[in-house]
Design a protein around this motif. Structure first.
Motif, PDB file in Angstrom:
ATOM      1  N   GLU A 144       0.867  -1.067  -0.006  1.00 40.79           N
ATOM      2  CA  GLU A 144       0.099  -0.013   0.021  1.00 40.79           C
ATOM      3  C   GLU A 144       0.944   1.173  -0.182  1.00 40.79           C
ATOM      4  O   GLU A 144       0.274   2.109  -0.423  1.00 40.79           O
TER       5      GLU A 144
ATOM      6  N   ARG B 221       2.778   3.611  -4.207  1.00 44.95           N
ATOM      7  CA  ARG B 221       1.711   4.306  -5.032  1.00 44.95           C
ATOM      8  C   ARG B 221       2.048   4.348  -6.399  1.00 44.95           C
ATOM      9  O   ARG B 221       3.026   4.654  -6.968  1.00 44.95           O
TER      10      ARG B 221
ATOM     11  N   GLY C 127      -3.501   4.049  -7.839  1.00 43.99           N
ATOM     12  CA  GLY C 127      -3.605   3.134  -6.719  1.00 43.99           C
ATOM     13  C   GLY C 127      -2.294   2.629  -6.278  1.00 43.99           C
ATOM     14  O   GLY C 127      -1.475   3.624  -6.089  1.00 43.99           O
ATOM     15  N   ASN C 128      -2.066   1.247  -5.917  1.00 42.30           N
ATOM     16  CA  ASN C 128      -0.927   1.066  -5.184  1.00 42.30           C
ATOM     17  C   ASN C 128      -0.551  -0.383  -5.852  1.00 42.30           C
ATOM     18  O   ASN C 128      -1.396  -1.240  -6.467  1.00 42.30           O
TER      19      ASN C 128
ATOM     20  N   LEU D 144      -5.234  -1.326 -12.542  1.00 38.41           N
ATOM     21  CA  LEU D 144      -5.613  -0.048 -12.122  1.00 38.41           C
ATOM     22  C   LEU D 144      -6.187   0.813 -13.257  1.00 38.41           C
ATOM     23  O   LEU D 144      -5.650   0.835 -14.424  1.00 38.41           O
TER      24      LEU D 144
ATOM     25  N   ASP E  98      -9.712   7.346 -11.438  1.00 34.84           N
ATOM     26  CA  ASP E  98     -10.976   7.613 -11.137  1.00 34.84           C
ATOM     27  C   ASP E  98     -11.107   9.117 -11.873  1.00 34.84           C
ATOM     28  O   ASP E  98     -12.252   9.182 -12.521  1.00 34.84           O
TER      29      ASP E  98
END
Length: 248
Positions: free
Chosen positions: A141, A144, A183-184, A204, A207
């Motif tokens: 996490e 990134r 994302g990650n 990924l 957004d």
């Protein structure tokens, strides 16, 4: 190239020719409304879409060059993915606590002096586990993934003894004007111990919309990279990248 820059290509001539070739590879096409869809596939051993792409590293001190253990290239996928193709490998051991490692490549024949909204889809192989503790941050996490497209060719520049990007990609969990957070690298199939690591593909999608304002010649650079707070080693293999550009 002391800071890890590497270009894919078989000769200087092939590399320069790739600048014109990349825009037509991987199913890049235009819609009647002026939109563009650029789909790049790096999985073939001789993937044309990989020609002209460059790997690089930033956010570390120049004196750390020898201990960052940089690695990059167009390589076969590892582990459980062996035999399923190639990817754009990039790897580093994060001695700086903040390393940014990336791949970038040219896109041509965009409409000049046009404002586009851009959406990104990025597929890559990762063995970084999810939900595990790590020095500085978790190995999944805290690494990134960011993507962007700019009229400026992204590269690391030496600033006061440190290698820094010449574009605004933000820092750590924050995106910038030239690259957004998507994302990650966390992989739900891997366990926390080294013996439990499993290579798997992850996809990924961005957004929010990213904005590109092209210049007079309609050339831009597509970039994907990772901003790491995990103070250990991370390796990734980018397999496919898609960018959909729609006039605003």
């Amino acid at each position: 190239m002391s800071h890890g820059l590497r270009r894919i290509g078989w000769s200087a001539l092939a590399a320069s020719a790739a600048m014109a070739l990349v825009a037509g590879c991987g199913g890049s096409d235009g819609g009647g409304d002026g939109s563009r869809s650029i789909a790049l596939d790096f999985t073939a051993e001789d993937a044309p879409d990989a020609r002209g792409w460059e790997a690089g590293f930033a956010d570390y001190a120049a004196e750390q060059d020898a201990i960052m253990e940089f690695e990059s290239g167009h390589e076969p996928l590892p582990g459980a993915l062996a035999g399923e193709g190639h990817g754009l490998l990039v790897g580093a051991t994060n001695r700086s606590d903040d390393v940014f490692m990336y791949w970038t490549g040219p896109v041509q024949n965009l409409a000049p002096e046009t404002s586009y909204s851009v959406r990104f889809t990025v597929e890559f192989a990762t063995d970084s586990p999810a939900g595990c503790a790590g020095i500085g941050g978790p190995p999944g996490e805290a690494v990134r993934v960011k993507s962007g497209i700019t009229t400026v060719r992204p590269e690391a520049e030496l600033v006061g003894g440190d290698w820094r990007m010449n574009i605004d990609k933000g820092n750590q969990s924050t995106g910038g004007t030239d690259a957004i957070l998507i994302g990650n690298v966390a992989n739900d199939e891997s366990g926390c111990s080294a013996g439990e690591r499993v290579w798997a593909l992850k996809t990924l999608q961005s957004d929010g919309a990213f904005v590109l304002n092209t210049d007079a010649d309609g050339t831009a650079w597509l970039t994907v990279g990772t901003d790491s707070g995990f103070e250990g080693r991370t390796e990734l293999y980018y397999t496919r990248i898609e960018a959909v550009l729609e006039p605003r």
